[in-house]
Structures are given as structure tokens and as C-alpha cells.
Design a protein around this motif. Structure first.
Motif: not given
Length: 468
Positions: A21-22, A25-27, A49-50
Motif C-alpha cells: 500500500i505504501q 502511495f509513492l507511485l 499525503y504520507a
């Protein structure tokens, strides 16, 4: 005994899901705000956002543990696992959007959120498929085996053994059987695993042989031994599973219920028995049928005029059908035949080149346009958009004596289209095949399944070569 590494693997799955999931998020952040592939305004800091990404990950894990996503998967189908993962992320997405609204985080990009959700589901599906494929090959080569002992070398035990042999990817290895009639069974079935002893020797066998699971496949007359068998297995740390001797009358997915503190086997678990599922399906029915009526209103008027101009009689043909819980209702169709007596239309099949049809009616039946008034049946609560097709009382009485499980279809509302119809079983086709499809639908209903059936019905077209 279920090995401890299965519990460890479920924890690894949960951690891997959170990390995936993280990664999603980065992509999504890079695609939206760094790649210049998508126009954007100045974003909020990455840390903002993080925070929501971590919140989403925690919510998804909590929901996943709650609905059974993180349980041992050796006996689970991959399709079921992915479906449950999609459910988890749909619920998590709703929770996250609710939190964003509650905390007034209105500056979070909606395009970013969409890419984040889609990326999370896709990444998790891909990595779980890769893990599943690796474990399958790993187990087929003989690693990570679980050893099974079957009590009962009769028909039930042998059938279970044969079925298990068809799935080497599950990694189960049958050590052998225990049976009180060893000589008789070995003489008839020498190709099966060895009979290691009698049922009374179970404790001795468990002490000297590594056994993970004991499968009780004994006939009903041996049920008095079940208590001692279970106690012996639990003392040795082996897991016990019972195959009921009456399993042939159970559905593919029996459900264990509890009533007045007593465990019961629900012979047919129906998802639409749950209020939440019924409410969801009924809400969709109302919205879909109302939309269909409004969109096709000009066509409905044209068909009505066409019927009036081509043959005398009413525009709408009403016929008694059997619906939910065997209750009768009047189903509406555009009239496609000459005006006939009620008895004739209620007890006769239409045939190819049927002289009772009108010319315009033949066109309506071939294109399924005669079914359009049934959206009013949906509005009135007689029918659903998707479900088993309803039949006339005369034929229901006939089929229930001739076709096993025919009456099961009446556990839910009948539909305009169904799993059988979307697979081409319409008109003059096998009633037995239709019932098999109907029962599969009833036992496996989901909202997405309904959408799939509607989509298949539309894609396959409304022309029906079997409609007379």
C-alpha cells in the motif's frame, strides 16, 4: 497439527500488504505530482499525503483481519482471496473518504486518491498471485507438506483421497488409512494408500508418525467413536476434520449456524438471507429498473403502437408465475400472440413456427423486447433484475417431481435475466442445466456477480435463437 509457520505467513502477508500500500502511495504521488504526465497544481507536502497513506494501510489491515483475509490460505481459491482483498479495499476507501470529509482535508487530490486505490488493489493482486504460484510449485515438488491420516477406508475415505490427489498444489500428503475392516478393503482397493491399523490404534499411530490432520470419514454407525477420536487427536496436537456421511445431500458450501446455543448445519447458505445483502440488491433493482423504464420509454410507446396496429387485443399480456417463497404473482410482457384462453397459454409451450404468434410478436420474442414490461414487476417487488427466471404454476408442479432441487430457485426473487440466461440457456434449452446455474447463483450471490450477469447479457445480445 497446523504448523506454526502458517500463522507466521499470515503475519508476513499483512506486513507485505501494508508495504505494498505504501509503494502504491509513492507511485501515485510520483505519477500525479512529479512525472509531469498529469497536469497538477502545487501539491500539499508529501508528509500530509504520507499520513493518510499510513491511516489507509492501518484501516485496510484492520478490516482484513476482521473479515478473514489474513487466515491460512492453503485450502482457499485464489479468486476468493482476491475478491476478499477487493472488498477490503473498497471498504477502506470508503472509510478514508469519510475521514477526509470529517477532518476537512479537502485539498487532497481526488485523482491521486483514485490512482492510489487502483494501484493498491493491482499491486496486492499481482504479488499475491506470484506468491501463490511460487507456493504451488514449491508444494508440487514435495516441500512444505502437510501429512494427513484418513480414518475410514470405505467409499467416503477413498473419495476424499481421490479428490485430494487431483490437487497436488495444496501440499497435502496422505500417510494412510485406519479402518477396522482392513483385509476386506485392501483386497478390493490395493492401489490406495496402506491401511496402517484399526481406528482403536489411532493414539499409537499419532505418537510414532508425524500427522498434521486427521480426516474422519467413518460411516454414521461409528459416530459413538467420534468423541474419543477427537480427544485423542487434540491430545496429540493433530487437527481433526469430519466428513459427514450424509455429505452428498449438502451443498457445495455448507454453512454452520447457531440456534439456541446448538450448532446447526445450514443445508443451503443463501447470501441474500442477510438483510444487508437484500437491501443492497433491492436498492439496485429500484434504481436500475427505474432508469431502464425512463431510457426505453420511447421504445415502449413504439412497441405498444405496433401491437395495436398488428393484432386486436390488449397491449400487455399478464401471466401467473411462481416467485419468491413460492408466492404467485402476475408477470407482465408485451403481448406477442393472438388472444387465447388462459388455460391454453398457461399449460402449453411455444414451439417453432407456432401458429398462435403474431408477426410483430415473433420479432418481439426473438429480440427479447417483449420482456421490457418486467421492469415494472421489479419496481413492484415481484421480481429482481437478476435472478432465476420464474415459471408458470402448471410447469412448476411438473418440474418439482422430475428435477431434483428445482424448488430451490424460489428461495430468492426471480429475475429478468440470470446466470443461466447469460450463459445461453434461454428458451428451448435444458431445464436441468438451468437449475444447476440457478443454484450456483443463489449460493454464490454477490453484487459484483449481478453486475457480471447484466454485462454478459448485454454483450451476448438480446437475440435468442431458442425463443419461439
Amino acid at each position: 497439527m497446523i504448523r506454526k509457520n502458517e500463522r507466521f505467513l499470515t503475519q508476513i502477508y499483512a506486513l507485505a500488504d501494508f508495504l505494498t500500500i505504501q509503494a502504491a502511495f509513492l507511485l501515485a504521488w510520483w505519477l500525479k505530482f512529479e512525472s509531469d504526465l498529469i497536469p497538477h497544481v502545487a501539491p500539499l507536502p508529501l508528509s500530509d499525503y504520507a499520513i493518510w497513506s499510513f491511516v489507509y494501510g492501518a484501516v485496510a489491515l484492520g478490516i482484513g483481519f476482521n473479515i478473514g483475509l489474513y487466515v491460512p490460505k492453503r485450502k482457499k481459491r485464489f479468486a476468493d482471496e482476491i475478491f476478499k482483498a477487493v472488498q477490503v479495499h473498497l471498504i477502506s476507501a470508503f472509510v478514508l473518504l469519510s475521514l477526509l470529509f470529517f477532518f476537512k482535508a479537502v485539498d487532497i487530490s481526488r485523482m491521486y486518491l483514485f490512482m492510489f486505490f487502483v494501484g493498491s488493489v493491482c499491486f496486492i493482486s499481482i504479488y499475491r498471485y506470484m506468491v501463490k504460484s511460487f507456493l504451488k510449485q514449491f508444494r508440487e515438488k514435495g516441500y512444505n507438506k502437510q501429512f494427513v491420516l484418513i480414518l475410514g477406508a470405505g467409499t467416503l475415505g477413498r473419495r476424499f483421497y481421490e479428490n485430494l490427489k487431483q490437487h497436488p498444489e495444496l501440499g497435502f500428503d496422505v500417510v494412510g488409512f485406519l479402518d477396522d475392516y482392513a483385509v476386506e478393503h485392501e483386497r478390493k482397493h490395493i492401489h490406495y494408500k496402506p491401511i496402517l491399523g484399526t481406528v482403536d490404534e489411532l493414539e499409537e499411530i499419532l505418537q510414532k508418525t508425524l500427522i498434521d490432520e486427521v480426516i474422519i470419514a467413518l460411516p454414521l454407525e461409528a459416530h459413538l467413536k467420534y468423541g474419543d477420536i477427537v480427544r485423542t487427536c487434540e491430545k496429540a496436537g493433530a487437527r481433526t476434520l469430519i466428513i459427514p456421511d450424509y455429505f452428498d445431500i449438502l451443498p457445495s458450501k455448507p454453512y454452520f449456524d447457531n440456534f439456541a446455543g446448538i450448532p446447526l448445519i445450514n443445508v443451503r447458505d443463501i447470501p441474500l438471507d442477510e438483510m444487508s445483502n437484500r437491501t443492497l440488491k433491492r436498492g439496485f433493482d429500484l434504481l436500475f429498473s427505474l432508469s431502464a423504464i425512463l431510457i426505453t420509454l420511447p421504445l415502449l410507446l413504439i412497441i405498444a403502437v405496433g401491437i395495436k396496429l398488428t393484432s386486436p387485443g390488449p397491449i400487455i399480456f399478464k401471466q401467473e408465475r411462481v416467485g419468491l417463497n413460492r408466492r404467485k404473482f402476475m408477470m407482465y410482457k408485451f403481448r406477442s400472440m393472438k388472444v387465447l384462453s388462459g388455460h391454453s397459454s398457461d399449460t402449453q409451450w411455444t414451439t417453432e413456427n407456432d401458429p398462435r404468434r403474431t408477426g410483430f410478436g415473433t420479432f418481439l420474442r426473438k429480440t427479447s423486447l417483449d420482456e421490457l414490461p418486467q421492469f415494472f414487476n421489479v419496481l413492484f417487488g415481484h421480481m429482481s433484475v437478476v435472478g432465476p427466471r420464474p415459471e408458470r404454476p402448471y410447469f412448476v408442479e411438473q418440474f418439482k417431481e422430475e428435477i431434483p432441487k428445482y424448488m430451490v430457485k424460489h428461495h430468492i426473487r426471480p429475475g429478468i435475466t440470470g446466470w443461466a440466461q447469460s450463459n445461453g440457456l434461454r428458451g428451448d434449452t435444458s431445464i436441468e442445466d438451468r437449475i444447476k446455474h440457478d443454484i450456483f447463483y443463489i449460493e454464490n450471490w454477490s453484487f459484483l456477480f449481478d453486475i457480471k450477469i447484466i454485462w454478459k447479457t448485454v454483450v451476448n445480445g438480446f437475440l435468442n435463437k431458442n425463443a419461439y
